[in-house]
Scaffold this motif. Structure first.
Motif, PDB file in Angstrom:
ATOM      1  N   SER A  97      12.022  66.111  29.180  1.00  0.00           N
ATOM      2  CA  SER A  97      11.038  66.021  28.314  1.00  0.00           C
ATOM      3  C   SER A  97      10.948  67.801  27.797  1.00  0.00           C
ATOM      4  CB  SER A  97       9.761  65.942  28.806  1.00  0.00           C
ATOM      5  OG  SER A  97       8.781  65.910  27.646  1.00  0.00           O
ATOM      6  N   GLN A  98      11.029  68.657  28.721  1.00  0.00           N
ATOM      7  CA  GLN A  98      10.892  70.090  28.463  1.00  0.00           C
ATOM      8  C   GLN A  98      12.038  70.649  27.597  1.00  0.00           C
ATOM      9  OE1 GLN A  98      10.017  71.497  32.251  1.00  0.00           O
ATOM     10  NE2 GLN A  98       7.917  71.389  32.099  1.00  0.00           N
ATOM     11  N   LYS A  99      13.092  69.914  28.000  1.00  0.00           N
ATOM     12  CA  LYS A  99      14.564  70.526  27.399  1.00  0.00           C
ATOM     13  C   LYS A  99      14.750  69.763  26.184  1.00  0.00           C
ATOM     14  CE  LYS A  99      16.774  71.789  31.547  1.00  0.00           C
ATOM     15  NZ  LYS A  99      18.250  71.574  32.180  1.00  0.00           N
TER      16      LYS A  99
ATOM     17  N   ALA B 185      29.984  60.430  13.260  1.00  0.00           N
ATOM     18  CA  ALA B 185      30.534  59.109  12.702  1.00  0.00           C
ATOM     19  C   ALA B 185      29.454  58.127  12.385  1.00  0.00           C
ATOM     20  CB  ALA B 185      31.189  58.380  13.393  1.00  0.00           C
ATOM     21  N   THR B 186      28.307  58.196  13.259  1.00  0.00           N
ATOM     22  CA  THR B 186      27.050  57.363  13.131  1.00  0.00           C
ATOM     23  C   THR B 186      25.746  57.980  13.468  1.00  0.00           C
ATOM     24  OG1 THR B 186      26.066  55.359  13.973  1.00  0.00           O
ATOM     25  CG2 THR B 186      27.544  56.619  15.430  1.00  0.00           C
ATOM     26  N   SER B 187      24.830  57.466  13.009  1.00  0.00           N
ATOM     27  CA  SER B 187      23.387  58.011  13.317  1.00  0.00           C
ATOM     28  C   SER B 187      22.834  57.312  14.502  1.00  0.00           C
ATOM     29  CB  SER B 187      22.554  57.884  12.125  1.00  0.00           C
ATOM     30  OG  SER B 187      22.277  56.447  11.520  1.00  0.00           O
ATOM     31  N   SER B 188      23.449  56.162  15.059  1.00  0.00           N
ATOM     32  CA  SER B 188      23.026  55.594  16.086  1.00  0.00           C
ATOM     33  C   SER B 188      22.892  56.356  17.394  1.00  0.00           C
ATOM     34  CB  SER B 188      23.720  54.314  16.354  1.00  0.00           C
ATOM     35  OG  SER B 188      23.817  53.716  15.339  1.00  0.00           O
ATOM     36  N   GLU B 189      21.899  55.815  18.204  1.00  0.00           N
ATOM     37  CA  GLU B 189      21.608  56.594  19.426  1.00  0.00           C
ATOM     38  C   GLU B 189      22.840  56.452  20.494  1.00  0.00           C
ATOM     39  OE1 GLU B 189      19.060  58.300  19.229  1.00  0.00           O
ATOM     40  OE2 GLU B 189      18.233  57.123  17.354  1.00  0.00           O
ATOM     41  N   LEU B 190      22.841  57.480  21.492  1.00  0.00           N
ATOM     42  CA  LEU B 190      23.958  57.435  22.581  1.00  0.00           C
ATOM     43  C   LEU B 190      23.156  57.480  23.775  1.00  0.00           C
ATOM     44  CD1 LEU B 190      26.717  57.337  23.675  1.00  0.00           C
ATOM     45  CD2 LEU B 190      26.927  59.885  22.884  1.00  0.00           C
TER      46      LEU B 190
ATOM     47  N   ASP C 196      24.656  74.396  27.569  1.00  0.00           N
ATOM     48  CA  ASP C 196      26.124  73.854  27.292  1.00  0.00           C
ATOM     49  C   ASP C 196      26.232  72.965  26.351  1.00  0.00           C
ATOM     50  OD1 ASP C 196      26.739  75.838  29.260  1.00  0.00           O
ATOM     51  OD2 ASP C 196      26.718  74.438  30.989  1.00  0.00           O
ATOM     52  N   LEU C 197      25.435  71.935  26.300  1.00  0.00           N
ATOM     53  CA  LEU C 197      25.342  70.933  25.215  1.00  0.00           C
ATOM     54  C   LEU C 197      25.247  71.327  23.669  1.00  0.00           C
ATOM     55  CD1 LEU C 197      23.471  68.204  27.151  1.00  0.00           C
ATOM     56  CD2 LEU C 197      25.723  68.092  26.838  1.00  0.00           C
ATOM     57  N   ARG C 198      24.235  72.164  23.591  1.00  0.00           N
ATOM     58  CA  ARG C 198      24.092  72.874  22.225  1.00  0.00           C
ATOM     59  C   ARG C 198      24.994  73.655  21.890  1.00  0.00           C
ATOM     60  NH1 ARG C 198      19.304  74.498  23.310  1.00  0.00           N
ATOM     61  NH2 ARG C 198      18.085  72.981  22.508  1.00  0.00           N
ATOM     62  N   ASP C 199      25.688  74.678  22.647  1.00  0.00           N
ATOM     63  CA  ASP C 199      26.767  75.319  22.410  1.00  0.00           C
ATOM     64  C   ASP C 199      28.123  74.761  22.215  1.00  0.00           C
ATOM     65  OD1 ASP C 199      25.271  77.616  22.848  1.00  0.00           O
ATOM     66  OD2 ASP C 199      26.380  77.855  24.929  1.00  0.00           O
ATOM     67  N   SER C 200      28.239  73.435  22.560  1.00  0.00           N
ATOM     68  CA  SER C 200      29.461  72.622  22.135  1.00  0.00           C
ATOM     69  C   SER C 200      29.291  71.607  20.990  1.00  0.00           C
ATOM     70  CB  SER C 200      29.704  71.453  23.278  1.00  0.00           C
ATOM     71  OG  SER C 200      28.810  70.682  23.703  1.00  0.00           O
ATOM     72  N   GLY C 201      28.070  71.868  20.366  1.00  0.00           N
ATOM     73  CA  GLY C 201      27.914  71.354  19.059  1.00  0.00           C
ATOM     74  C   GLY C 201      27.234  69.779  19.161  1.00  0.00           C
ATOM     75  N   VAL C 202      26.523  69.561  20.362  1.00  0.00           N
ATOM     76  CA  VAL C 202      25.859  68.278  20.389  1.00  0.00           C
ATOM     77  C   VAL C 202      24.437  68.224  19.920  1.00  0.00           C
ATOM     78  CG1 VAL C 202      24.927  66.889  22.238  1.00  0.00           C
ATOM     79  CG2 VAL C 202      27.195  67.871  22.467  1.00  0.00           C
ATOM     80  N   ASP C 203      24.024  67.206  19.104  1.00  0.00           N
ATOM     81  CA  ASP C 203      22.708  67.168  18.461  1.00  0.00           C
ATOM     82  C   ASP C 203      21.791  66.537  19.961  1.00  0.00           C
ATOM     83  OD1 ASP C 203      20.431  66.673  17.533  1.00  0.00           O
ATOM     84  OD2 ASP C 203      21.003  65.328  15.853  1.00  0.00           O
ATOM     85  N   LEU C 204      20.880  67.350  20.396  1.00  0.00           N
ATOM     86  CA  LEU C 204      20.423  66.723  21.632  1.00  0.00           C
ATOM     87  C   LEU C 204      19.212  65.864  21.310  1.00  0.00           C
ATOM     88  CD1 LEU C 204      19.765  70.208  23.555  1.00  0.00           C
ATOM     89  CD2 LEU C 204      21.592  68.637  23.747  1.00  0.00           C
ATOM     90  N   THR C 205      18.876  65.545  20.152  1.00  0.00           N
ATOM     91  CA  THR C 205      17.667  64.867  19.486  1.00  0.00           C
ATOM     92  C   THR C 205      18.198  63.279  19.545  1.00  0.00           C
ATOM     93  OG1 THR C 205      17.988  64.802  17.341  1.00  0.00           O
ATOM     94  CG2 THR C 205      16.576  66.267  18.333  1.00  0.00           C
ATOM     95  N   ARG C 206      19.558  63.067  19.542  1.00  0.00           N
ATOM     96  CA  ARG C 206      20.281  61.671  19.568  1.00  0.00           C
ATOM     97  C   ARG C 206      20.924  61.330  20.671  1.00  0.00           C
ATOM     98  NH1 ARG C 206      23.777  60.561  15.440  1.00  0.00           N
ATOM     99  NH2 ARG C 206      24.480  62.694  15.005  1.00  0.00           N
ATOM    100  N   LEU C 207      20.643  62.306  21.726  1.00  0.00           N
ATOM    101  CA  LEU C 207      21.324  61.848  23.059  1.00  0.00           C
ATOM    102  C   LEU C 207      20.372  61.572  24.041  1.00  0.00           C
ATOM    103  CD1 LEU C 207      24.037  61.890  24.678  1.00  0.00           C
ATOM    104  CD2 LEU C 207      23.652  64.248  25.073  1.00  0.00           C
TER     105      LEU C 207
END
Length: 453
Positions: free
Chosen positions: A75-77, A115-120, A132-143
């Protein structure tokens, strides 16, 4: 006038002791039942009041011993995805990343999110760092990250190509909320070019599975040997059936959950043959090609469907459009690419497509090879990962970016890079174009820069 006495022969009615006691019991019982009903009503009202005042958690981790701490941490992250927890939604992907290469995992997530806006939901053994996730280009709000539970003894003896399905099974058993269409997969060697749910939502309800290249049949290779070992004379029923590769399925949520549950049960039941690599895929082929009660199952061709498996496609013989998307025989983009590692040119195209934002023109990148002692040699074994790279500098940069990498080897002719764990031995071959580099810090810790073995 004094009251008249009863005449002899007329007496007042008497109450027996038994009748008196039974009357008392009835009165007391009725009173007790009423008090219990009142108490239950008061307790229920109190629970409603307390529940209304409690903050609701948006992340659920099924590991009971650590769930509270992980809920707070995520939750904090900002790693929670409220839409993916405890609600009803149309589409959801669940992917297993346990033991997977971090670069392959990053490509999987980033291509999926493009490719998709669906959740993962990503199943992991250890929680990665948010940075590390953000630096690799990951959208944390959909993961949503979900920590897996320990494997039972029988499954812990299987290879990683098999255990992924049990990790997914674990999650499905405790998954909150309802989903209409679900995608289940490994993350190894899978990327996305288009939204797989857009295709799946137009299909007949049921489980969608995808065949290998035409001509690749079940009764060849290790899959057939395992089917014969596990099913004996029943294996003949699958002779010449097209092979279904492991690692990916999509379709109606109820059908997928039932099939995965049955698949895990089938592998567990076949314990005598169940400790060999590939047993899950053997059981999957056996179940899919035979009548499976209660599940509507659809098989799709490799050359014309939405999912492409390149494992048995001749090297670099795929067809691409003007934007470097791999297309099928009907000219449509594949939504999902599997086994892209078998094609170096495709691998390079995928890497270029998902490179981070380019640096400004006046930016001068540091010489990443300065961190290595590089020479003409090879370093067999100790492999960490491998990837196509055009230059030696690119290979150096890949090793620098991987925290577990202590050395690398690079082939100029093949334009391929192998990342190595620390501790390997160098070998010199004058006829080879191989180059190997060892981190300078590693060279000072027992691996001499000039030590040719």
């Amino acid at each position: 006038m004094p009251p008249r006495r009863a005449t002899s022969g007329q007496s007042a009615p008497a109450i027996s002791a038994n009748h008196f006691c039974w009357t008392c019991v009835c009165i007391l019982g009725t009173s007790l039942v009423g008090q219990i009903c009142l108490l239950v009503s008061l307790l229920g009202r109190l629970a409603e009041v307390q529940h209304a005042g409690e903050p609701q958690s948006s992340v659920k981790i099924a590991n009971a011993s650590t769930s509270s701490a992980i809920d707070v941490e995520l939750s904090q992250k900002g790693l929670a995805t409220p839409a993916a927890v405890g609600t009803s939604m149309d589409f959801l992907a669940v992917a297993c990343a346990v033991g997977a290469d971090q670069d392959a995992t990053a490509l999987f997530i980033r291509s999926y999110q493009r490719a998709t806006s669906s959740e993962l939901v990503l199943l992991v053994e250890q929680m990665p760092l948010e940075s590390d996730l953000r630096d690799s280009g990951v959208d944390l709000t959909r993961l949503k990250l979900e920590r897996v539970l320990p494997l039972p003894s029988m499954w812990s003896m299987l290879s990683r190509e098999d255990t992924y399905i049990f990790y997914i099974h674990q999650y499905l058993q405790r998954m909150p909320g309802q989903v209409k269409i679900m995608q289940l997969s490994n993350v190894d060697d899978i990327v996305f070019q288009a939204d797989p749910f857009a295709w799946a939502s137009e299909q007949e309800p049921g489980l969608q599975l995808f065949l290998d290249e035409p001509g690749v049949v079940v009764n060849s290779g290790k899959t057939w040997k395992l089917i014969e070992l596990c099913y004996g004379t029943q294996a003949a029923r699958l002779h010449s059936k097209p092979r279904i590769p492991a690692g990916y399925m999509i379709g109606s949520s109820a059908d997928l959950q039932q099939f995965v549950s049955d698949l895990v049960g089938e592998v567990t039941l076949r314990g005598a043959c169940g400790n060999r690599p590939g047993v899950v895929n053997a059981a999957e082929n056996f179940m899919a090609h035979l009548a499976h009660p209660g599940i509507s199952l659809h098989l799709h061709d490799n050359r014309r469907g939405p999912v492409w498996s390149g494992e048995h496609v001749p090297a670099n013989s795929f067809v691409s459009d003007a934007e470097n998307h791999v297309i099928n025989e009907d000219g449509y983009q594949y939504a999902v690419l599997r086994s892209y590692h078998a094609h170096d040119e495709l691998w390079r195209n995928i890497q270029r497509k998902f490179e981070q934002v380019q640096a400004p023109p006046d930016f001068h990148a540091p010489d990443t090879c300065a961190a290595f002692h590089v020479e003409a040699c090879d370093m067999p074994g100790h492999d960490l990962a491998h990837t196509p790279k055009d230059t030696e500098s690119d290979c150096c940069a890949a090793c620098v970016a991987n925290v577990g990498c202590g050395a690398f080897t690079f082939s100029r002719s093949r334009r391929h890079c192998w990342l190595k764990r620390p501790g390997g031995a160098k070998k010199h071959n004058p006829a080879s174009d191989m180059r190997c580099g060892v981190r300078v810090v590693e060279a000072t810790q027992g691996l001499p820069p000039t030590g040719i073995v």
